[in-house]
Design a protein around this motif. Structure first.
Motif, mmCIF file in Angstrom:
data_model
loop_
_atom_site.group_PDB
_atom_site.id
_atom_site.type_symbol
_atom_site.label_atom_id
_atom_site.label_comp_id
_atom_site.label_asym_id
_atom_site.label_seq_id
_atom_site.Cartn_x
_atom_site.Cartn_y
_atom_site.Cartn_z
ATOM 1 N N SER A 1 0.837 -1.202 0.000
ATOM 2 C CA SER A 1 0.000 0.000 0.000
ATOM 3 C C SER A 1 0.870 1.250 0.000
ATOM 4 O O SER A 1 2.083 1.188 0.173
ATOM 5 C CB SER A 1 -0.912 -0.002 1.232
ATOM 6 O OG SER A 1 -0.148 0.216 2.417
ATOM 7 N N VAL B 1 0.326 3.703 2.197
ATOM 8 C CA VAL B 1 0.154 4.352 3.494
ATOM 9 C C VAL B 1 1.465 4.361 4.276
ATOM 10 O O VAL B 1 2.356 3.541 4.043
ATOM 11 C CB VAL B 1 -0.938 3.644 4.323
ATOM 12 C CG1 VAL B 1 -2.260 3.653 3.591
ATOM 13 C CG2 VAL B 1 -0.528 2.214 4.641
ATOM 14 N N ASP B 2 1.542 5.306 5.200
ATOM 15 C CA ASP B 2 2.681 5.370 6.113
ATOM 16 C C ASP B 2 2.567 4.193 7.086
ATOM 17 O O ASP B 2 1.578 4.047 7.791
ATOM 18 C CB ASP B 2 2.657 6.690 6.880
ATOM 19 C CG ASP B 2 3.816 6.821 7.867
ATOM 20 O OD1 ASP B 2 4.721 5.947 7.845
ATOM 21 O OD2 ASP B 2 3.813 7.781 8.660
ATOM 22 N N THR C 1 2.279 0.849 12.904
ATOM 23 C CA THR C 1 0.938 0.292 12.725
ATOM 24 C C THR C 1 0.878 -1.110 13.327
ATOM 25 O O THR C 1 1.801 -1.898 13.166
ATOM 26 C CB THR C 1 0.587 0.198 11.223
ATOM 27 O OG1 THR C 1 0.668 1.493 10.637
ATOM 28 C CG2 THR C 1 -0.802 -0.379 11.006
#
Length: 336
Positions: A311, A313-314, A318
């Motif tokens: 992806s 995203v950062d 996470t």
């Protein structure tokens, strides 16, 4: 061995320049206003020669090879966790990526060697996986790479992790017994080892639900997570005169030992004791009666990890928790 068909071979067959063939085969023919007839000649020549682009050479130029690597400890050779491999392979292929699978057997020297060879191949990103959920130390070679941790965590690394939701699984196991009507005589079998994330979180989830219901565990059978230990320790509990009404086992191997201990003393599941467990391994459906177990979602873990890895995203810090499905079977019945 026949030599590899080159882009120049295609251009020669089509009667075009190498640059024109390159633009056609990389889908840039419209941008370069290449005639339709020329495009057809190039495509026909490529098909006739069975041309395949040199992805390694392209990767050296673009630094994108559309490859990812799965680095594991003992997952690859363990049939129980095969869903991790299958899920990662399928998810990578669906997105047009090739997956390298490497097993280190927890050997630091072998791990360093494998990571060096993968770096030489300009792998785009890495999955770093563990057979069981635990905290790991991220290898120095991966600290500057795009990495997602699969079924493990590396505190302080900043790397994202995809792990099973063990705490929710513990809540589900306790709730299954409460829903069946149990309020007394519920025992836990298996040591909640502080070094094993699954043990800690499953136990925490169990206590959370029981506490909310005003129910306390009758006790814990301190056995390791293997059938032999569970058979001996749970058998000793029965021989001492204790009659558990229900048992929450830390995994299916422990449940097997509990089943055997009951059978050896002329008792049965669930008539004399209901049993619920975790992992939903193959043995769960083969035990008689079939064992209620909270499943480890190996394939879903791997799929989620690949999706996160690829992806935009950062990824910093996470933690994605994947639900563990509840498989209720005949090992739970209302109290007699």
């Amino acid at each position: 061995m026949p030599s590899r068909v080159t882009l120049q071979d295609v251009a020669d067959r089509a009667g075009t320049s190498r640059t024109t063939a390159h633009y056609v085969l990389t889908g840039r023919d419209r941008d370069m206003r290449i005639a339709e007839e020329t495009r057809r000649r190039v495509m026909r020549a490529a098909n006739e020669l069975r041309y395949r682009p040199n992805l390694m050479a392209r990767g050296l130029r673009t630094r994108v090879t559309r490859t990812i690597a799965l680095i594991t400890d003992t997952v690859a050779t363990d049939a129980y966790a095969g869903g991790l491999i299958y899920g990662a392979l399928a998810a990578a292929a669906e997105r047009g990526y090739l997956l390298f699978v490497c097993e280190t057997e927890e050997d630091p020297e072998l791990e360093a060697q494998l990571l060096g060879e993968l770096a030489d191949r300009h792998v785009d990103a890495y999955l770093y996986a563990s057979m069981f959920t635990r905290d790991v130390e991220l290898p120095a070679e991966l600290r500057s790479e795009r990495v997602v941790l699969l079924n493990c965590r590396a505190p302080g690394s900043g790397c994202p992790a995809v792990v099973p939701d063990e705490r929710a699984a513990g809540r589900d196991a306790a709730r299954a017994l409460l829903d069946a009507g149990y309020r007394d005589g519920i025992w836990l079998a298996g040591e909640p080892d502080q070094l094993v994330i699954a043990g800690m979180e499953r136990t925490a989830g169990i206590h959370e639900v029981l506490d909310e219901a005003g129910v306390a565990l009758a006790g814990t059978v301190p056995c390791t997570w293997w059938p032999e230990s569970a058979y001996e320790q749970f058998g000793a509990l029965l021989d001492a005169g204790t009659r558990p009404a229900a048992v929450i086992c830390m995994n299916d191997r422990v449940a097997l030992g509990v089943y055997q201990a009951l059978t050896a003393r002329g008792r049965s599941v669930p008539a004399d004791a209901s049993v619920v467990s975790f992992d939903d391994s193959d043995m769960a459906v083969w035990l008689q009666p079939p064992l209620s177990s909270i499943a480890l979602p190996h394939r879903e873990l791997a799929t989620a990890a690949v999706e996160l890895l690829l992806s935009d995203v950062d990824l910093t810090d996470t933690e994605l928790r994947v639900p563990m499905p509840v498989r209720l079977r005949e090992s739970i019945a209302p109290p007699g």
